[in-house]
Design a protein around this motif. Structure first.
Motif, short mmCIF file in Angstrom:
data_model
loop_
_atom_site.label_atom_id
_atom_site.label_comp_id
_atom_site.label_asym_id
_atom_site.label_seq_id
_atom_site.Cartn_x
_atom_site.Cartn_y
_atom_site.Cartn_z
N TYR A 156 0.84 -1.20 0.00
CA TYR A 156 0.00 0.00 0.00
C TYR A 156 0.88 1.25 0.00
CZ TYR A 156 -3.26 3.53 1.80
OH TYR A 156 -3.99 4.67 1.98
N GLY A 157 1.94 1.24 0.81
CA GLY A 157 2.85 2.38 0.86
C GLY A 157 3.54 2.63 -0.47
N LEU A 158 3.91 1.55 -1.16
CA LEU A 158 4.55 1.69 -2.47
C LEU A 158 3.57 2.31 -3.46
CD1 LEU A 158 7.01 1.13 -4.28
CD2 LEU A 158 6.04 -1.14 -4.74
N GLY A 159 2.33 1.83 -3.45
CA GLY A 159 1.33 2.40 -4.34
C GLY A 159 1.08 3.87 -4.05
N ALA A 160 1.03 4.20 -2.75
CA ALA A 160 0.79 5.59 -2.36
C ALA A 160 1.95 6.50 -2.77
CB ALA A 160 0.57 5.66 -0.85
N LYS A 161 3.16 5.98 -2.69
CA LYS A 161 4.35 6.78 -3.03
C LYS A 161 4.30 7.26 -4.48
CE LYS A 161 9.41 6.50 -3.21
NZ LYS A 161 10.60 5.66 -2.91
N PHE A 162 3.83 6.38 -5.37
CA PHE A 162 3.82 6.72 -6.80
C PHE A 162 2.42 7.05 -7.33
CE2 PHE A 162 7.67 4.11 -6.27
CZ PHE A 162 8.61 4.99 -6.79
N GLY A 163 1.43 7.03 -6.45
CA GLY A 163 0.07 7.36 -6.87
C GLY A 163 -0.56 6.32 -7.77
N TRP A 164 -0.24 5.04 -7.56
CA TRP A 164 -0.79 3.97 -8.38
C TRP A 164 -2.14 3.55 -7.79
CZ3 TRP A 164 4.42 0.86 -8.18
CH2 TRP A 164 5.36 1.49 -9.00
N GLY A 165 -3.22 4.07 -8.35
CA GLY A 165 -4.55 3.87 -7.78
C GLY A 165 -4.96 2.42 -7.62
N GLU A 166 -4.72 1.61 -8.66
CA GLU A 166 -5.15 0.22 -8.59
C GLU A 166 -4.34 -0.58 -7.56
OE1 GLU A 166 -1.81 0.16 -11.58
OE2 GLU A 166 -3.35 1.54 -10.90
N VAL A 167 -3.08 -0.20 -7.37
CA VAL A 167 -2.25 -0.86 -6.35
C VAL A 167 -2.72 -0.45 -4.95
CG1 VAL A 167 0.09 -1.13 -5.43
CG2 VAL A 167 -0.28 -1.01 -7.91
N ILE A 168 -3.04 0.82 -4.80
CA ILE A 168 -3.54 1.31 -3.51
C ILE A 168 -4.81 0.56 -3.11
CG2 ILE A 168 -4.59 3.31 -2.37
CD1 ILE A 168 -2.69 5.09 -4.01
N THR A 169 -5.75 0.45 -4.04
CA THR A 169 -7.02 -0.22 -3.74
C THR A 169 -6.80 -1.69 -3.44
OG1 THR A 169 -8.26 1.31 -5.14
CG2 THR A 169 -9.29 -0.81 -4.66
N TYR A 170 -5.99 -2.35 -4.25
CA TYR A 170 -5.71 -3.78 -4.07
C TYR A 170 -5.05 -4.03 -2.72
CZ TYR A 170 -3.10 -8.17 -4.78
OH TYR A 170 -2.54 -9.43 -4.64
N ALA A 171 -4.03 -3.25 -2.40
CA ALA A 171 -3.30 -3.46 -1.15
C ALA A 171 -4.16 -3.10 0.06
CB ALA A 171 -2.01 -2.63 -1.16
N ALA A 172 -4.95 -2.03 -0.05
CA ALA A 172 -5.81 -1.63 1.07
C ALA A 172 -6.80 -2.74 1.40
CB ALA A 172 -6.55 -0.34 0.72
N ARG A 173 -7.34 -3.39 0.38
CA ARG A 173 -8.25 -4.50 0.64
C ARG A 173 -7.54 -5.65 1.33
NH1 ARG A 173 -11.26 -4.55 -5.31
NH2 ARG A 173 -12.50 -2.64 -5.01
N LEU A 174 -6.28 -5.89 0.95
CA LEU A 174 -5.52 -6.97 1.58
C LEU A 174 -5.25 -6.68 3.06
CD1 LEU A 174 -2.86 -7.82 -1.16
CD2 LEU A 174 -4.91 -9.12 -0.57
#
Length: 316
Positions: A156-174
């Motif tokens: 989630y932190g990696l997705g947030a760092k680069f603003g990758w929306g689909e990674v943020i959503t996927y990781a947040a659900r995990l």
């Protein structure tokens, strides 16, 4: 903050080069902080890396940088004789492995599968430092590999760092299987807290709010008169006229809210083990003191509880 790349001038020998990056027609040499040299074509580096494009475009990049002193004659990078013609080498402040991984991607060479989050983060540090959109896009697609699902807060932190929306959503659900405020006897307490403290404040707030929203939404649902009218009624009578004692449902309701707080995914509520909870057993056995009929339809109640979980917010 990592120091900028440094161009140093010293003799190099064949023994100092990485075997996969030793094309004698290449015109640029990179060095890791462990001394390994990587010979690359400047056109590849300029195309792939914003930093090196700027760096290599300078006529004499080393004159404006620090740490340009040549290494001593006993530097292992010089080879046995140290008599080769001096060559400009761009020194990067990273170990061999992440540089090798990034250069493999840049040069379209086969790479081994990612084996850990530490390996991924080390490579991402190099990519971010060199400003390489192509390899970062490769990482973005790799984020959905099972090996990274084991550490969703870091993902989630990696997705947030680069603003990758689909990674943020996927990781947040995990992360929903985790309690972000674990008790002191939780084996993962220190690990989770350390990973949370590394998140940007806005990303951390968004994640905490997501967990809280699911808990509050579930609580609102199980307290709803519309869904659980009999159990949530302040006063209601059995068809026989005897007042229903709803304390059994209220105990189960409170336990379910506690469970969703500990595990916002709802997995524990939907698992068969929910039937073994003492609150569940008492609720399903509760009977009218007048006519002896059961207060609650177990199958219908469980169906409604499942519906409450399925309707919880799914996006942070």
């Amino acid at each position: 903050m990592s120091r900028p790349p440094v161009a140093i001038n010293f003799p190099v020998s064949q023994q100092t080069f990485h075997p996969k990056f030793n094309d004698e027609t290449a015109d640029t040499i990179l060095s890791s902080n462990q001394g390994t040299l990587f010979r690359m074509h400047s056109v590849t580096l300029k195309t792939a890396s914003g930093l090196l494009r700027l760096f290599l475009s300078q006529n004499e990049p080393s004159r404006t940088l620090t740490d340009t002193l040549p290494p001593s004659s006993n530097d292992p990078r010089l080879g046995s004789s140290g008599s080769d013609s001096p060559t400009d080498v761009i020194s990067l402040p990273f170990n061999d492995a992440p540089i090798e991984r990034v250069l493999f991607i840049l040069s379209a060479q086969p790479t081994e599968p990612w084996v850990s989050f530490e390996e991924l983060e080390a490579a991402v540090d190099v990519m971010d430092y060199l400003d390489t959109p192509g390899p970062l896009a490769f990482v973005r697609a790799s984020c959905f590999m099972p090996v990274f699902a084991l550490e969703p807060v870091r993902l989630y932190g990696l997705g947030a760092k680069f603003g990758w929306g689909e990674v943020i959503t996927y990781a947040a659900r995990l992360t929903l299987t985790f309690n972000l405020f674990p008790s002191s006897d939780d084996d993962n307490k220190n690990k989770i807290e350390e990973q949370l403290t590394r998140l940007p404040s806005s990303a951390l707030y968004r994640l905490l709010k997501f967990h809280r929203r699911r808990r509050d939404t579930f609580r609102e649902s199980v307290y709803s008169m519309e869904t659980f009218g009999v159990g949530n009624a302040v006063h209601i009578n059995c068809p026989c006229g005897t007042e229903v004692n709803n304390s059994f449902w209220r105990e189960l309701r409170s336990r379910l809210v506690w469970e969703i707080d500990q595990n916002p995914s709802g997995e524990t509520i939907l698992a068969p083990e929910v039937m073994e909870m003492e609150e569940s057993k008492r609720c399903w056995k509760a009977k009218c003191t007048g006519c002896g009929s059961l207060y609650y339809n177990m199958a219908e109640t469980l169906k409604n509880i499942r519906g409450c979980v399925e309707l919880l917010p799914k996006d942070p």
